[in-house]
Motif scaffolding. Sequence first.
Motif, mmCIF file in Angstrom:
data_model
loop_
_atom_site.group_PDB
_atom_site.id
_atom_site.type_symbol
_atom_site.label_atom_id
_atom_site.label_comp_id
_atom_site.label_asym_id
_atom_site.label_seq_id
_atom_site.Cartn_x
_atom_site.Cartn_y
_atom_site.Cartn_z
ATOM 1 N N ARG A 64 0.737 -1.010 0.146
ATOM 2 C CA ARG A 64 0.005 -0.006 0.093
ATOM 3 C C ARG A 64 1.171 1.106 0.188
ATOM 4 N NH1 ARG A 64 -3.142 -1.632 3.390
ATOM 5 N NH2 ARG A 64 -2.151 -1.151 5.253
ATOM 6 N N ALA A 65 2.095 1.286 0.863
ATOM 7 C CA ALA A 65 2.732 2.417 0.924
ATOM 8 C C ALA A 65 3.676 2.572 -0.334
ATOM 9 C CB ALA A 65 3.705 2.301 2.090
ATOM 10 N N VAL A 66 3.931 1.642 -1.001
ATOM 11 C CA VAL A 66 4.822 1.622 -2.145
ATOM 12 C C VAL A 66 4.034 2.066 -3.334
ATOM 13 C CG1 VAL A 66 6.587 0.371 -3.638
ATOM 14 C CG2 VAL A 66 6.880 0.283 -1.054
ATOM 15 N N ARG A 67 2.976 1.359 -3.228
ATOM 16 C CA ARG A 67 1.994 1.811 -4.408
ATOM 17 C C ARG A 67 1.541 3.456 -4.588
ATOM 18 N NH1 ARG A 67 -2.045 -0.984 -3.029
ATOM 19 N NH2 ARG A 67 -1.700 -2.976 -3.977
ATOM 20 N N SER A 68 1.449 3.757 -3.365
ATOM 21 C CA SER A 68 0.888 5.221 -3.340
ATOM 22 C C SER A 68 2.395 6.058 -3.837
ATOM 23 C CB SER A 68 0.816 5.788 -1.745
ATOM 24 O OG SER A 68 0.572 6.994 -1.695
ATOM 25 N N ARG A 69 3.606 5.716 -3.394
ATOM 26 C CA ARG A 69 4.672 6.471 -3.529
ATOM 27 C C ARG A 69 4.703 6.603 -5.241
ATOM 28 N NH1 ARG A 69 7.647 3.969 1.228
ATOM 29 N NH2 ARG A 69 6.807 5.101 2.771
ATOM 30 N N LEU A 70 4.769 5.221 -5.591
ATOM 31 C CA LEU A 70 4.898 5.020 -7.187
ATOM 32 C C LEU A 70 3.814 5.710 -7.942
ATOM 33 C CD1 LEU A 70 5.899 1.203 -7.551
ATOM 34 C CD2 LEU A 70 7.255 3.188 -7.606
ATOM 35 N N ASN A 71 2.714 6.101 -7.518
ATOM 36 C CA ASN A 71 1.473 6.663 -8.323
ATOM 37 C C ASN A 71 1.734 8.117 -8.293
ATOM 38 O OD1 ASN A 71 0.023 4.511 -8.895
ATOM 39 N ND2 ASN A 71 -1.300 4.575 -6.793
ATOM 40 N N VAL A 72 2.373 8.626 -7.160
ATOM 41 C CA VAL A 72 2.872 10.010 -7.226
ATOM 42 C C VAL A 72 3.894 10.343 -8.285
ATOM 43 C CG1 VAL A 72 4.042 11.958 -5.665
ATOM 44 C CG2 VAL A 72 2.294 10.396 -4.690
ATOM 45 N N ILE A 73 4.772 9.372 -8.349
ATOM 46 C CA ILE A 73 5.950 9.603 -9.304
ATOM 47 C C ILE A 73 5.336 9.504 -10.555
ATOM 48 C CG2 ILE A 73 8.130 8.481 -10.004
ATOM 49 C CD1 ILE A 73 8.590 7.433 -6.968
ATOM 50 N N ALA A 74 4.602 8.553 -11.080
ATOM 51 C CA ALA A 74 4.174 8.407 -12.377
ATOM 52 C C ALA A 74 3.253 9.552 -12.825
ATOM 53 C CB ALA A 74 3.093 6.968 -12.365
ATOM 54 N N ARG A 75 2.403 10.098 -11.498
ATOM 55 C CA ARG A 75 1.484 11.340 -12.036
ATOM 56 C C ARG A 75 2.484 12.363 -12.312
ATOM 57 N NH1 ARG A 75 -2.117 9.062 -8.237
ATOM 58 N NH2 ARG A 75 -1.084 10.014 -6.481
ATOM 59 N N TRP A 76 3.740 12.594 -11.428
ATOM 60 C CA TRP A 76 4.717 13.397 -11.836
ATOM 61 C C TRP A 76 5.365 13.221 -13.447
ATOM 62 C CZ3 TRP A 76 10.103 13.720 -12.419
ATOM 63 C CH2 TRP A 76 10.657 15.119 -12.306
ATOM 64 N N PHE A 77 5.386 12.060 -13.779
ATOM 65 C CA PHE A 77 5.842 11.948 -15.093
ATOM 66 C C PHE A 77 4.704 12.212 -16.285
ATOM 67 C CE2 PHE A 77 9.033 8.431 -13.580
ATOM 68 C CZ PHE A 77 10.062 9.566 -13.355
ATOM 69 N N GLY A 78 3.503 12.413 -15.695
ATOM 70 C CA GLY A 78 2.379 12.630 -16.642
ATOM 71 C C GLY A 78 1.400 11.377 -16.898
ATOM 72 N N PHE A 79 1.419 10.463 -16.154
ATOM 73 C CA PHE A 79 0.486 9.352 -16.296
ATOM 74 C C PHE A 79 -0.375 9.290 -15.149
ATOM 75 C CE2 PHE A 79 4.440 8.574 -18.813
ATOM 76 C CZ PHE A 79 3.759 8.187 -20.037
ATOM 77 N N PRO A 80 -1.441 8.697 -15.322
ATOM 78 C CA PRO A 80 -2.461 8.532 -14.441
ATOM 79 C C PRO A 80 -2.208 7.610 -13.014
ATOM 80 C CG PRO A 80 -3.479 7.859 -16.440
ATOM 81 C CD PRO A 80 -2.018 7.988 -16.712
ATOM 82 N N ASP A 81 -1.446 6.703 -13.198
ATOM 83 C CA ASP A 81 -0.974 5.801 -12.070
ATOM 84 C C ASP A 81 0.249 4.873 -12.521
ATOM 85 O OD1 ASP A 81 -1.870 3.509 -13.222
ATOM 86 O OD2 ASP A 81 -3.885 3.864 -12.445
ATOM 87 N N ALA A 82 0.667 4.333 -11.351
ATOM 88 C CA ALA A 82 1.902 3.477 -11.621
ATOM 89 C C ALA A 82 1.767 2.483 -12.902
ATOM 90 C CB ALA A 82 2.546 2.879 -10.526
ATOM 91 N N VAL A 83 0.680 1.830 -12.727
ATOM 92 C CA VAL A 83 0.617 0.761 -13.771
ATOM 93 C C VAL A 83 0.169 1.324 -15.224
ATOM 94 C CG1 VAL A 83 -0.217 -0.832 -12.133
ATOM 95 C CG2 VAL A 83 -1.904 0.454 -13.453
ATOM 96 N N CYS A 84 0.242 2.593 -15.218
ATOM 97 C CA CYS A 84 0.111 3.374 -16.769
ATOM 98 C C CYS A 84 1.401 3.836 -17.275
ATOM 99 C CB CYS A 84 -0.984 4.375 -16.752
ATOM 100 S SG CYS A 84 -2.696 3.738 -16.692
ATOM 101 N N CYS A 85 2.525 3.614 -16.418
ATOM 102 C CA CYS A 85 3.812 4.285 -16.537
ATOM 103 C C CYS A 85 4.669 3.292 -17.210
ATOM 104 C CB CYS A 85 4.505 4.779 -15.468
ATOM 105 S SG CYS A 85 6.085 5.713 -15.609
ATOM 106 N N PRO A 86 5.236 3.655 -18.387
ATOM 107 C CA PRO A 86 6.574 2.795 -18.983
ATOM 108 C C PRO A 86 7.726 2.736 -18.356
ATOM 109 C CG PRO A 86 5.948 4.506 -20.539
ATOM 110 C CD PRO A 86 5.062 4.635 -19.355
#
Length: 333
Positions: free
Chosen positions: A56-78
């Motif tokens: 849960r904690a890591v997923r939240s952090r990766l989602n923040v990073i992915a959104r900073w890259f311009g993607f909706p969430d971590a699983v949409c980020c290449p």
Amino acid sequence: MKFDGLSDAKTESGLLAIAQNSSGGTGLLDAPEAASHEVNAAAAYLAELHSEASRRAVRSRLNVIARWFGFPDAVCCPWGKLRYAHAVAFVHEFSDKRGLSATSVNAYLSALKGVAETAWRLRQLDLETYSEIKAVKQLRVHREPRGRALSLEESGKLLAAADEEERPSAVRDQAVIALLLGCGLRRAEATTLRMEHLNMAEGSLRVLGKGNKERTVFLTPAVSARIHAWLAVRGPSPGWLFGRYTKDGKLILDSPLDPASIGRIVAKALNESGIEHITTHDLRRTFATRLLSKNVDIVAVKNLMGHANVTTTAKYDRRTADALKEAVNQLDL
């Protein structure tokens, strides 16, 4: 797929430009449709984590990073397009511009390195690129240790508060608090205990800790007495050691307590005891501190607590300045 801004990011000014142009997302990566057939590195990395709390904690952090890259969430980020430049830019943006604490930035960076390693294992990153990302340095940080250890008087009041009620759940609650104090269990570990893990004849308990690692802890006479009292209420039926009580007072043994319930048990006893504020994890700090105060070898304390190394165990030491002074006074010249 083209990775925008990569050539400009070869200089320090280029790295900072990536961060400075990141309002609402960097646009660093093209849309991921070309990589849709690949296993997503973030999803694979999360699947490797054994603890739901960690996921849960890591997923939240990766989602923040992915959104900073311009993607909706971590699983949409290449993640296979991640480069050293972007890791450095992320650290710069979140520490210097957004003002996150060094501890928080390092937690994000750790998650980023974790997903980069998984991308390398999936052959989405080459070894050189992964090594460059792995080499990004964490921010230096020094903080006074959080939490505290309870005095014997305070732990006595906490246990007494749990014992004041006459309801059967109060007997359970006192046993839970005794285990946290006397065996140093994490609150999540207390929720995984089953009857078959308990050996009252030997005074031992098998505990499933972080990373699915099993260890044996030993019950002091005080802890054993409270476990015996709870078993007299609970009965010998197989199932979870600490079940749930319904509103009408019925004990459900096929539904275990969750970590939040353990926290509420401690919070309730805390409110009734009148002692200074503590967290549930402070009971674990108390366990470690008391063992170290009695000169128990730190490796033994590490094993009892289920730590991977003594460096982590040392962080739980909350001995007071008076105790350290007393230790120094034992030295001979």
